[in-house]
Write a protein that holds these residues in place. Structure first.
Motif, short mmCIF file in Angstrom:
data_model
loop_
_atom_site.label_atom_id
_atom_site.label_comp_id
_atom_site.label_asym_id
_atom_site.label_seq_id
_atom_site.Cartn_x
_atom_site.Cartn_y
_atom_site.Cartn_z
N UNK A 147 2.82 42.54 -14.30
CA UNK A 147 3.50 42.68 -12.78
C UNK A 147 2.37 43.43 -11.87
N UNK A 148 2.32 43.28 -10.74
CA UNK A 148 1.42 43.90 -9.86
C UNK A 148 1.98 44.51 -8.72
N UNK A 149 1.10 45.29 -7.95
CA UNK A 149 1.77 45.86 -6.77
C UNK A 149 1.78 44.71 -5.67
N UNK A 150 1.09 43.65 -5.78
CA UNK A 150 1.24 42.52 -4.97
C UNK A 150 2.43 41.68 -4.86
N UNK A 151 3.18 41.94 -6.11
CA UNK A 151 4.68 41.56 -6.22
C UNK A 151 5.58 42.16 -5.15
N UNK A 152 5.17 43.27 -4.90
CA UNK A 152 6.43 44.15 -4.09
C UNK A 152 5.83 43.65 -2.65
N UNK A 153 4.38 43.37 -2.10
CA UNK A 153 4.16 42.75 -0.92
C UNK A 153 4.95 41.46 -0.80
N UNK A 154 4.66 40.77 -1.68
CA UNK A 154 5.45 39.20 -1.82
C UNK A 154 6.75 39.29 -1.42
N UNK A 155 7.53 40.32 -2.25
CA UNK A 155 8.97 40.57 -1.98
C UNK A 155 9.44 40.98 -0.62
N UNK A 156 8.44 41.71 -0.21
CA UNK A 156 8.67 42.46 1.20
C UNK A 156 8.50 41.32 2.31
N UNK A 216 -3.17 34.13 -7.72
CA UNK A 216 -3.35 35.09 -8.89
C UNK A 216 -1.91 35.00 -9.76
N UNK A 217 -1.02 34.22 -9.15
CA UNK A 217 0.25 34.02 -10.09
C UNK A 217 1.07 35.19 -10.05
N UNK A 218 1.36 35.96 -8.82
CA UNK A 218 2.14 37.00 -8.70
C UNK A 218 3.53 36.64 -9.06
N UNK A 219 4.27 37.17 -9.74
CA UNK A 219 5.76 37.04 -10.25
C UNK A 219 6.62 37.12 -8.99
N UNK A 220 7.76 36.35 -9.24
CA UNK A 220 8.67 36.61 -7.90
C UNK A 220 9.42 37.90 -8.24
N UNK A 222 11.56 40.91 -16.27
CA UNK A 222 10.65 41.63 -17.36
C UNK A 222 10.94 42.91 -17.56
N UNK A 223 11.31 43.76 -16.48
CA UNK A 223 11.56 45.24 -16.62
C UNK A 223 12.39 45.45 -15.57
N UNK A 224 13.72 45.66 -15.97
CA UNK A 224 14.83 45.95 -14.92
C UNK A 224 14.54 47.11 -14.07
#
Length: 173
Positions: free
Chosen positions: A1-10, A125-129, A136-138
């Motif tokens: 998991x990456x910080x980029x996942x938060x950007x995608x979610x936002x 980079x395959x950032x997770x949803x 993965x980690x609640x």
């Protein structure tokens, strides 16, 4: 998991919020598009708004690069629209969040362009949803979605012109 996942979610949450707002109240978006000479109608804006909101939900749920790339293309399209509105000296509200949106400014161009770039990087980079992060980690996933929600709310507040003072004025200078 990456910080980029938060950007995608936002970015996805912002697309959901903007899509819902435009679907409920398309008038400002219609006026903004007509102000720069683009043919449109309330039905067309509502259809696009529903697609925008749906795409945001898909990005939040589906762990694939494809919807992220489509959302990046959407933000790139918004970048071009906002740049065209500035070039045309349009004083019409942007319509981003339905009626009551702010006049299109450089803050719209730079924000949408930054989202488009970040989303392309995330897709590459395959950032997770968001759903994958929660599975993965609640704790981490839920925290990321909450922070992304706050980020999306702040972005909506900023882009809609509700953020007053020197910060908002600097972005359009």
């Amino acid at each position: 998991m990456t910080a980029l996942g938060g950007v995608v979610a936002a970015a996805a949450l912002l697309a959901v919020a903007a899509g819902v707002a435009k679907a409920r109240s398309p008038g400002s978006a219609v006026r903004a598009m007509r102000a720069i000479g683009w043919p449109t109608s309330s039905a067309l804006v509502r259809t696009g708004a529903v697609l925008e909101a749906t795409l945001g939900v898909v990005v939040l749920v589906v762990g694939s690069w494809a919807p992220v790339v489509v959302l990046a293309a959407s933000y790139a399209g918004f970048t071009c629209f906002n740049a065209a509105a500035i070039r045309a000296d349009s004083i019409a509200p942007c319509g981003c969040f339905g009626d009551g949106s702010a006049q299109t400014g450089w803050r719209h161009v730079w924000f949408d362009a930054a989202c488009a770039v970040a989303l392309v990087i995330a897709a590459a980079t395959g950032t997770p949803s968001a759903l994958q992060m929660v599975r993965t980690s609640a704790a981490y996933g839920i925290a990321t979605v909450v922070v992304a929600g706050v980020g999306a709310w702040l972005a909506a507040t900023y882009l809609s012109g509700r953020l007053t003072g020197s910060i908002a004025g600097l972005a359009d200078a």
